[in-house]
Write a protein that holds these residues in place. Sequence first.
Motif, PDB file in Angstrom:
ATOM      1  N   SER A   1       1.039  -1.204   0.105  1.00 16.47           N
ATOM      2  CA  SER A   1      -0.013   0.130   0.101  1.00 16.47           C
ATOM      3  C   SER A   1       0.824   1.351  -0.131  1.00 16.47           C
ATOM      4  N   LYS A   2       0.136   2.366  -0.304  1.00 15.74           N
ATOM      5  CA  LYS A   2       1.086   3.426  -0.254  1.00 15.74           C
ATOM      6  C   LYS A   2       1.341   3.855   1.095  1.00 15.74           C
ATOM      7  N   GLU A   3       0.628   3.609   2.091  1.00 17.03           N
ATOM      8  CA  GLU A   3       1.167   3.963   3.453  1.00 17.03           C
ATOM      9  C   GLU A   3       2.440   2.915   3.761  1.00 17.03           C
ATOM     10  N   GLU A   4       2.368   1.833   3.362  1.00 16.09           N
ATOM     11  CA  GLU A   4       3.631   0.943   3.608  1.00 16.09           C
ATOM     12  C   GLU A   4       4.684   1.356   2.959  1.00 16.09           C
ATOM     13  N   VAL A   5       4.539   1.952   1.724  1.00 14.33           N
ATOM     14  CA  VAL A   5       5.721   2.338   0.943  1.00 14.33           C
ATOM     15  C   VAL A   5       6.348   3.456   1.391  1.00 14.33           C
ATOM     16  N   ARG A   6       5.574   4.380   1.888  1.00 12.62           N
ATOM     17  CA  ARG A   6       6.147   5.635   2.449  1.00 12.62           C
ATOM     18  C   ARG A   6       6.732   5.225   3.689  1.00 12.62           C
ATOM     19  N   GLN A   7       6.243   4.594   4.692  1.00  8.12           N
ATOM     20  CA  GLN A   7       6.705   4.352   6.086  1.00  8.12           C
ATOM     21  C   GLN A   7       8.090   3.539   5.734  1.00  8.12           C
ATOM     22  N   ARG A   8       8.044   2.462   4.886  1.00  8.37           N
ATOM     23  CA  ARG A   8       9.164   1.639   4.551  1.00  8.37           C
ATOM     24  C   ARG A   8      10.509   2.613   4.013  1.00  8.37           C
ATOM     25  N   THR A   9      10.147   3.267   2.979  1.00  2.53           N
ATOM     26  CA  THR A   9      11.166   4.016   2.326  1.00  2.53           C
ATOM     27  C   THR A   9      11.791   5.242   3.372  1.00  2.53           C
ATOM     28  N   GLY A  10      10.741   5.758   4.333  1.00  2.00           N
ATOM     29  CA  GLY A  10      11.261   6.637   5.430  1.00  2.00           C
ATOM     30  C   GLY A  10      12.262   6.019   6.296  1.00  2.00           C
ATOM     31  N   LEU A  11      11.821   4.558   6.759  1.00  2.00           N
ATOM     32  CA  LEU A  11      12.703   4.011   7.702  1.00  2.00           C
ATOM     33  C   LEU A  11      14.099   3.618   7.014  1.00  2.00           C
ATOM     34  N   LEU A  12      14.209   3.273   5.659  1.00  2.00           N
ATOM     35  CA  LEU A  12      15.350   3.293   4.781  1.00  2.00           C
ATOM     36  C   LEU A  12      16.232   4.422   4.893  1.00  2.00           C
ATOM     37  N   LEU A  13      15.564   5.351   4.544  1.00  2.00           N
ATOM     38  CA  LEU A  13      16.308   7.015   4.570  1.00  2.00           C
ATOM     39  C   LEU A  13      16.833   7.056   6.074  1.00  2.00           C
ATOM     40  N   THR A  14      15.967   6.787   7.051  1.00  2.00           N
ATOM     41  CA  THR A  14      16.689   7.043   8.268  1.00  2.00           C
ATOM     42  C   THR A  14      17.849   6.149   8.508  1.00  2.00           C
ATOM     43  N   TYR A  15      17.686   4.855   8.154  1.00  2.00           N
ATOM     44  CA  TYR A  15      18.705   3.994   8.556  1.00  2.00           C
ATOM     45  C   TYR A  15      20.070   4.324   7.944  1.00  2.00           C
ATOM     46  N   ILE A  16      19.826   4.629   6.614  1.00  2.00           N
ATOM     47  CA  ILE A  16      21.201   5.041   5.746  1.00  2.00           C
ATOM     48  C   ILE A  16      21.653   6.367   6.232  1.00  2.00           C
ATOM     49  N   GLN A  17      20.894   7.125   6.798  1.00  2.00           N
ATOM     50  CA  GLN A  17      21.534   8.479   7.187  1.00  2.00           C
ATOM     51  C   GLN A  17      22.101   8.278   8.660  1.00  2.00           C
ATOM     52  N   GLU A  18      21.454   7.588   9.452  1.00  2.00           N
ATOM     53  CA  GLU A  18      22.057   7.228  10.806  1.00  2.00           C
ATOM     54  C   GLU A  18      23.197   6.159  10.784  1.00  2.00           C
ATOM     55  N   SER A  19      23.235   5.424   9.869  1.00  6.89           N
ATOM     56  CA  SER A  19      24.404   4.452   9.922  1.00  6.89           C
ATOM     57  C   SER A  19      25.464   4.915   9.118  1.00  6.89           C
ATOM     58  N   MET A  20      25.444   5.699   8.190  1.00  8.94           N
ATOM     59  CA  MET A  20      26.457   6.007   7.193  1.00  8.94           C
ATOM     60  C   MET A  20      26.908   7.567   7.490  1.00  8.94           C
ATOM     61  N   LEU A  21      25.905   8.362   7.812  1.00 12.52           N
ATOM     62  CA  LEU A  21      26.471   9.635   7.886  1.00 12.52           C
ATOM     63  C   LEU A  21      26.756  10.340   9.332  1.00 12.52           C
ATOM     64  N   GLN A  22      27.742  11.498   9.199  1.00 11.50           N
ATOM     65  CA  GLN A  22      28.077  11.806  10.699  1.00 11.50           C
ATOM     66  C   GLN A  22      26.673  12.800  11.260  1.00 11.50           C
TER      67      GLN A  22
END
Length: 193
Positions: free
Chosen positions: A172-193
């Motif tokens: 669903s749109k909501e799940e896509v938004r939630q999961r892409t948001g989590l992905l973005l947060t994960y990449i930013q927190e795990s790779m960026l200072q």
Amino acid sequence: MSRRERKKRAVREKIQDELVRLISLKGLENTTVDDLCEAADIAKKTFYNYYGTRQELILEVCQIRLFNRLQENIAVAIKHHNGLAAQLGFIIGEMELFIIHAEAFEKELINYMLANLSTLTGSEQSHSMQAGYEHMYRAGEAELKPGLTPEFCAEMTVAMINALSLGLLDSSKEEVRQRTGLLLTYIQESMLQ
């Protein structure tokens, strides 16, 4: 471009367009080379003059419709957004919109492409994706956490995006938004200072 080259390009584009049309009507698995030849009004021999296999055609269409879009998004992110966090936000946001609004044939192409990344052509496409992200991470290398390299971050980003995309094709749109948001947060927190 010479007349002969224009004619060859027109035949190639007609075959690609017919593949997309037939996938929309019949699905990828039910679209055969015979179907393509009939729809494009070409002989089977002509098809094989342009493409060695059906898979080669499908991967070329994936390149045009999917990978080129990613390369354009990376270029726009680098040019118009300052910092890796904003660049990643733009790219992941564009991916989210694409998945949400993807037509059935586009979802089939994504599924096919991800399932075939281990093939030679698919591997080249995967390396192309990785090179785009690597370019972005290299430009913002000072923003990466200590010990991380642009190459590693690009490899992990491509792997996570591919895995997530495959899992979200029928969400669903909501799940896509939630999961892409989590992905973005994960990449930013795990790779960026």
